[in-house]
Scaffold this motif. Structure first.
Motif, mmCIF file in Angstrom:
data_model
loop_
_atom_site.group_PDB
_atom_site.id
_atom_site.type_symbol
_atom_site.label_atom_id
_atom_site.label_comp_id
_atom_site.label_asym_id
_atom_site.label_seq_id
_atom_site.Cartn_x
_atom_site.Cartn_y
_atom_site.Cartn_z
ATOM 1 N N ALA A 479 -67.493 6.848 58.512
ATOM 2 C CA ALA A 479 -66.480 7.904 58.473
ATOM 3 C C ALA A 479 -65.206 7.407 57.794
ATOM 4 O O ALA A 479 -64.599 8.113 56.974
ATOM 5 N N GLN A 480 -64.776 6.191 58.119
ATOM 6 C CA GLN A 480 -63.559 5.656 57.521
ATOM 7 C C GLN A 480 -63.762 5.351 56.040
ATOM 8 O O GLN A 480 -62.845 5.518 55.228
ATOM 9 N N GLN A 481 -64.977 4.904 55.693
ATOM 10 C CA GLN A 481 -65.256 4.627 54.283
ATOM 11 C C GLN A 481 -65.190 5.919 53.466
ATOM 12 O O GLN A 481 -64.598 5.949 52.377
ATOM 13 N N VAL A 482 -65.798 6.993 53.995
ATOM 14 C CA VAL A 482 -65.777 8.280 53.301
ATOM 15 C C VAL A 482 -64.349 8.813 53.234
ATOM 16 O O VAL A 482 -63.900 9.328 52.199
ATOM 17 N N ALA A 483 -63.609 8.682 54.346
ATOM 18 C CA ALA A 483 -62.239 9.186 54.381
ATOM 19 C C ALA A 483 -61.328 8.408 53.439
ATOM 20 O O ALA A 483 -60.294 8.927 52.995
ATOM 21 N N GLY A 484 -61.693 7.174 53.121
ATOM 22 C CA GLY A 484 -60.878 6.361 52.231
ATOM 23 C C GLY A 484 -61.149 6.589 50.772
ATOM 24 O O GLY A 484 -60.465 6.014 49.913
ATOM 25 N N LEU A 485 -62.174 7.414 50.448
ATOM 26 C CA LEU A 485 -62.462 7.704 49.042
ATOM 27 C C LEU A 485 -61.342 8.555 48.435
ATOM 28 O O LEU A 485 -60.649 9.287 49.145
ATOM 29 N N PRO A 486 -61.125 8.477 47.129
ATOM 30 C CA PRO A 486 -60.060 9.257 46.494
ATOM 31 C C PRO A 486 -60.232 10.759 46.749
ATOM 32 O O PRO A 486 -61.350 11.293 46.635
ATOM 33 N N PRO A 487 -59.166 11.455 47.117
ATOM 34 C CA PRO A 487 -59.265 12.898 47.353
ATOM 35 C C PRO A 487 -59.733 13.687 46.142
ATOM 36 O O PRO A 487 -60.184 14.820 46.283
ATOM 37 N N VAL A 488 -59.625 13.091 44.924
ATOM 38 C CA VAL A 488 -60.023 13.829 43.741
ATOM 39 C C VAL A 488 -61.505 14.203 43.798
ATOM 40 O O VAL A 488 -61.899 15.268 43.306
ATOM 41 N N SER A 489 -62.341 13.347 44.422
ATOM 42 C CA SER A 489 -63.764 13.681 44.527
ATOM 43 C C SER A 489 -63.965 14.912 45.399
ATOM 44 O O SER A 489 -64.754 15.809 45.061
ATOM 45 N N THR A 490 -63.253 14.968 46.517
ATOM 46 C CA THR A 490 -63.351 16.135 47.394
ATOM 47 C C THR A 490 -62.844 17.375 46.676
ATOM 48 O O THR A 490 -63.435 18.461 46.750
ATOM 49 N N LEU A 491 -61.732 17.234 45.953
ATOM 50 C CA LEU A 491 -61.134 18.370 45.270
ATOM 51 C C LEU A 491 -62.064 18.902 44.184
ATOM 52 O O LEU A 491 -62.274 20.116 44.062
ATOM 53 N N PRO A 500 -68.806 19.432 49.834
ATOM 54 C CA PRO A 500 -68.287 18.066 49.696
ATOM 55 C C PRO A 500 -68.854 17.100 50.732
ATOM 56 O O PRO A 500 -69.036 15.918 50.436
ATOM 57 N N ILE A 501 -69.129 17.582 51.949
ATOM 58 C CA ILE A 501 -69.614 16.690 53.003
ATOM 59 C C ILE A 501 -70.987 16.144 52.636
ATOM 60 O O ILE A 501 -71.256 14.935 52.764
ATOM 61 N N SER A 502 -71.866 17.021 52.155
ATOM 62 C CA SER A 502 -73.181 16.549 51.720
ATOM 63 C C SER A 502 -73.035 15.537 50.599
ATOM 64 O O SER A 502 -73.730 14.501 50.572
ATOM 65 N N HIS A 503 -72.139 15.812 49.666
ATOM 66 C CA HIS A 503 -71.945 14.924 48.524
ATOM 67 C C HIS A 503 -71.402 13.566 48.972
ATOM 68 O O HIS A 503 -71.838 12.518 48.485
ATOM 69 N N LEU A 504 -70.448 13.564 49.909
ATOM 70 C CA LEU A 504 -69.802 12.321 50.323
ATOM 71 C C LEU A 504 -70.691 11.471 51.230
ATOM 72 O O LEU A 504 -70.624 10.238 51.201
ATOM 73 N N LEU A 505 -71.529 12.108 52.061
ATOM 74 C CA LEU A 505 -72.350 11.361 53.019
ATOM 75 C C LEU A 505 -73.714 10.967 52.460
ATOM 76 O O LEU A 505 -74.381 10.089 53.009
ATOM 77 N N GLU A 506 -74.133 11.600 51.376
ATOM 78 C CA GLU A 506 -75.478 11.342 50.846
ATOM 79 C C GLU A 506 -75.714 9.875 50.491
ATOM 80 O O GLU A 506 -76.770 9.317 50.826
ATOM 81 N N PRO A 507 -74.779 9.169 49.845
ATOM 82 C CA PRO A 507 -75.059 7.764 49.488
ATOM 83 C C PRO A 507 -75.291 6.862 50.694
ATOM 84 O O PRO A 507 -76.037 5.873 50.600
ATOM 85 N N SER A 508 -74.681 7.156 51.838
ATOM 86 C CA SER A 508 -74.815 6.294 53.021
ATOM 87 C C SER A 508 -76.131 6.501 53.751
ATOM 88 O O SER A 508 -76.551 5.651 54.547
ATOM 89 N N GLY A 509 -76.803 7.626 53.538
ATOM 90 C CA GLY A 509 -78.051 7.929 54.232
ATOM 91 C C GLY A 509 -77.874 8.289 55.685
ATOM 92 O O GLY A 509 -78.859 8.408 56.430
ATOM 93 N N VAL A 510 -76.640 8.499 56.143
ATOM 94 C CA VAL A 510 -76.391 8.760 57.556
ATOM 95 C C VAL A 510 -76.942 10.116 57.995
ATOM 96 O O VAL A 510 -77.282 10.309 59.170
ATOM 97 N N LEU A 511 -77.059 11.051 57.073
ATOM 98 C CA LEU A 511 -77.568 12.372 57.434
ATOM 99 C C LEU A 511 -79.018 12.309 57.909
ATOM 100 O O LEU A 511 -79.461 13.165 58.689
#
Length: 618
Positions: A479-491, A500-511
Motif C-alpha cells: 500500500a505504501q509503495q503504491v501510494a508513493g508512486l507519482p500522482p501523474v500515473s493516477t491522474l 487506476p487501482i487495478s493498474h497500480l496493484l497489478e504489478p504486485s500480484g496482490v489482487l
C-alpha cells in the motif's frame, strides 16, 4: 459612348453579385478548414486508449508516458510556433495559396496516420511524426483563414463572419472529444480516417473556389526571427511538457536540470527574437502592432482566456471520467465517450453566443460583449468551485452553458476587433500572431493545470491511498509503495478511462491473494472515486481559482481596449500620411461598430519595410 455608359452599371451589378457570393463561399470553406483543424487537435485525447491498444503499447508504463504527452502536445506545440511565420508567408505569397496548400498537407498527413503499419514504440513515433505534419497543414489553415475573411467581408459584416469562424474553431475542440469517443469504439484508425475525405473535399473546393482578394506584401523571409522564435517557443513548451513528468522523487519535473535549462534557453531565444524583430527591415512578428491598444489588449485577453479554457477542458475530463461517471454507474472503459456527451452544454453555449455576439458587435462594438463574456466565464469558474465533487448534473450543465455563452460572447468580437485594428496588408501576420497567442495558451494550459493538480494531489493523495488500500487488506508495504508512486500515473489513468487501482496493484500480484469481496471492492466503480474525491477537490480548487483570476484579468484587458480604432491610409495613424499640419484627408470609412473598412483610396504600394500600424482610440 451611350452603349458604354449603359453597360457600366450592368458590369457593376454583376461584380457586386459575384463579390456577395464569394464572401459566403470563403466563410463556408474557411469554417470547414478551421473546424477539422481544431477537431484534430482534441480528437486524439479521448481516443488515446484505443490508439495505444491498437499499436500494442501501454501508455501508462513509465517509459511510455512521453509518447502519450507528445501525442497530445506535439500538435499543439507546432500550431503555436508556426502560425506567425505561416501568416507572414501568406502576406508575402498569397493567403489563399498558403491556405490551399495547408488543406492538401492536412489531408495527406491524415491518410498517413490512418495507415500506420508499425507496432509499439515505432508505431507511436510514426503517429507523433505525422501528427506534427498534420499540425503544419492545420496551422496553414488557421493562420490564414481570418485574414481571408477580413479581406472578403466588409466591416459591417466582419464581426459576424469572424464570429462564425472563431466559434466553429473553439467548438471543434469540444466536438473533437465527442467524435473521438464515438469513432474509437469502431476502430482506432477511424479517428484519422474521418479527416481524409473532409481534407480531400476541402482541398479541391478551396483550389476551385477561393481567390486572392487582399494585397500582397513583397519582401524577404526573416530567417533569424523565424529560427529564434521557433526554437524559443518550442523549447519553452517542450520544457513545460516534461515538467509534468516526475523527476528525482518529486511528483513533477520542475527541478529537472533539463527542464530548467529548456525554460532558460527558451526565454533567452525569445528575448533575442524580440531584439532581432526591432532591427530587421522586414520582421515576421510586427512588434509595432502592439502599440495599437485594441490589438495588444485583445491578444492579451485571448492568451489568458485560452489558458483558462484549456484548464477547464482537461479538469472537466478528469472530473467526469475519474470520479463522477464511475460514481453514477458508468464503466471506466465507457467514460471517455460519456464525458464528451456530458460536456455538450459548453459547446452549445459557444454555438449560440458566438455568431450572435459577432453580429451585434458589428453594430455596438466589441468591448461590451467581450468584457461581459469574460465576466460570465469567471462566474462559471466560481460556480464550479462551490460544486461538490458528486454534483447534481442540472446545476453542472447550467454552469457549463454559462461558461460556453461567455466564451462565445468574448471570442467573436475580440477576434473581429483584433483583425479590424490592423491595416489590410498586415492581416495575415496579425492573424498568425492572434493564433499564436491562442494556441500557446492552450499548450500552456496543459502544463499549468496538470502541474497545479499534481501538486495538489501530492500533498493529500498518498495518505488517502495508503489508508484506503490497507483498509481492504492490501499489505502495508504494498500500500505504501503504491501510494508513493507519482500522482501523474493516477491522474493519467483517470484521463484515459482506466481503473487506476487495478493498474497500480497489478504489478504486485496482490489482487490474486486477497479475498474476492475485497478484490471486487478495490476494482469496483466506487472505491477509487470515493477515495480520491477529497484530494482531487483540493487540486480542483487550486486550478479553477487560478483560472478565475486569469478570466478577470482578461476582462480588465478587454475593458481597457478602448472604444474604437481609427487608421489612416496604408494603416498609418489618421493624418500621419503627410507632414504635420498638412491636412491630409482620412480615407478610412467609419462604421458604427468601430472596425475600419479598408481605405477607399489607399496609398500606392505597401508601407515602408518595417513600418507598423499605429492607431488612436476615438
Amino acid at each position: 459612348m451611350p452603349a458604354s455608359r449603359s453597360g457600366s452599371p450592368s458590369r457593376s451589378r454583376s461584380a457586386e453579385a459575384a463579390g456577395e457570393r464569394y464572401k459566403w463561399i470563403a466563410l463556408s470553406n474557411t469554417t470547414l478548414g478551421v473546424l477539422i483543424a481544431t477537431m484534430d487537435a482534441s480528437i486524439v485525447i479521448i481516443s488515446l486508449p484505443a490508439i495505444f491498444r491498437g499499436i500494442g503499447l501501454d501508455p501508462l508504463a513509465p517509459g511510455n508516458i512521453g509518447y502519450l504527452l507528445w501525442m497530445i502536445l506535439g500538435y499543439l506545440l507546432v500550431s503555436a510556433v508556426l502560425v506567425v511565420a505561416l501568416g507572414r508567408l501568406g502576406d508575402m505569397f498569397g493567403r489563399v495559396r498558403m491556405y490551399n496548400m495547408g488543406f492538401a498537407i492536412f489531408a495527406c498527413a491524415s491518410l498517413a496516420l490512418s495507415l500506420d503499419p508499425l507496432k509499439g514504440g515505432p508505431g507511436a513515433l510514426w503517429l507523433i511524426g505525422f501528427r506534427v505534419v498534420q499540425a503544419v497543414g492545420g496551422s496553414m489553415l488557421t493562420a490564414n483563414s481570418a485574414a481571408i475573411l477580413t479581406d472578403a467581408f466588409p466591416a459591417r459584416q466582419r464581426g459576424m463572419a469572424l464570429g462564425v469562424n472563431q466559434i466553429t474553431a473553439l467548438a471543434g475542440q469540444f466536438l473533437g472529444l465527442l467524435a473521438g469517443g464515438l469513432l474509437a469504439t469502431i476502430d482506432w484508425r477511424a479517428v484519422f480516417w474521418v479527416s481524409v475525405p473532409i481534407g480531400v473535399f476541402g482541398t479541391i473546393w478551396s483550389y476551385r473556389s477561393l481567390r486572392e482578394t487582399g494585397a500582397r506584401t513583397a519582401g524577404r523571409i526573416d530567417w533569424a526571427g523565424n529560427l529564434t522564435f521557433t526554437g524559443g517557443a518550442g523549447l519553452l513548451l517542450a520544457a513545460i511538457t516534461y515538467g509534468i513528468q516526475p523527476y528525482g522523487g518529486h511528483p513533477t519535473g520542475w527541478t529537472n536540470p533539463m527542464v530548467l535549462g529548456g525554460l532558460g534557453a527558451g526565454v533567452l531565444l525569445l528575448v533575442a527574437f524580440c531584439l532581432i524583430e526591432t532591427r530587421v527591415a522586414e520582421p515576421m512578428f510586427r512588434l509595432g502592432l502592439f502599440r495599437v491598444r485594441a490589438f495588444a489588449a485583445g491578444n492579451l485577453a485571448a492568451l489568458l482566456t485560452a489558458i483558462a479554457r484549456g484548464g477547464l477542458q482537461f479538469m472537466l475530463i478528469i472530473w467526469l471520467q475519474g470520479i463522477w461517471l464511475p460514481l453514477h454507474g458508468y464503466e471506466f472503459e465507457s467514460t471517455p465517450l460519456w464525458a464528451g456527451i456530458f460536456m455538450l452544454p459548453l459547446t452549445v453555449g459557444f454555438l449560440i453566443a458566438g455568431p450572435l455576439s459577432g453580429f451585434l458587435s458589428d453594430r455596438y462594438g466589441a468591448r461590451l460583449f467581450s468584457t461581459t463574456g469574460l465576466l460570465l466565464v469567471a462566474g462559471g469558474f466560481v460556480g464550479l468551485l462551490f460544486l461538490p465533487v458528486n454534483f447534481s448534473y442540472p446545476g453542472f450543465a447550467a454552469l457549463l452553458l454559462l461558461s460556453g455563452l461567455g466564451q462565445g460572447m468574448f471570442s467573436a468580437p475580440n477576434t473581429s476587433a483584433i483583425m479590424g485594428s490592423v491595416p489590410p496588408e498586415q492581416r495575415g501576420v496579425a492573424s498568425g500572431m492572434r493564433s499564436t497567442f491562442q494556441n500557446s495558451g492552450t499548450a500552456l494550459s496543459i502544463g499549468l493545470s496538470f502541474s497545479l493538480m499534481i501538486s495538489g494531489l501530492a500533498g493529500t493523495l498518498p495518505h488517502a491511498l495508503s489508508s484506503g488500500l490497507q483498509g481492504q487488506g492490501v499489505p502495508a508495504g504494498t500500500a505504501q509503495q503504491v501510494a508513493g508512486l507519482p500522482p501523474v500515473s493516477t491522474l493519467f489513468a483517470t484521463f484515459l478511462g482506466k481503473n487506476p487501482i487495478s493498474h497500480l496493484l497489478e504489478p504486485s500480484g496482490v489482487l490474486d491473494k486477497l479475498p474476492t469481496h475485497n478484490v471486487m471492492t478495490l476494482t469496483g466503480k466506487e472505491f477509487f472515486p470515493e477515495l480520491v474525491s477529497g484530494p482531487f477537490h483540493h487540486g480542483l480548487v487550486t486550478v479553477f481559482g487560478v483560472a478565475t483570476v486569469m478570466a478577470l484579468v482578461a476582462a480588465l484587458a478587454s475593458l481597457l481596449r478602448g472604444r474604437h480604432y481609427k487608421a489612416g491610409p496604408g494603416g498609418r495613424p489618421a493624418g500621419a500620411g503627410s507632414p504635420a499640419g498638412s491636412g491630409a484627408p482620412d480615407h478610412t470609412v467609419r462604421t458604427s461598430g468601430g472596425a475600419p473598412e479598408a481605405p477607399k483610396h489607399e496609398s500606392p504600394g505597401s508601407p515602408e519595410p518595417g513600418n507598423t500600424a499605429k492607431g488612436k482610440e476615438t
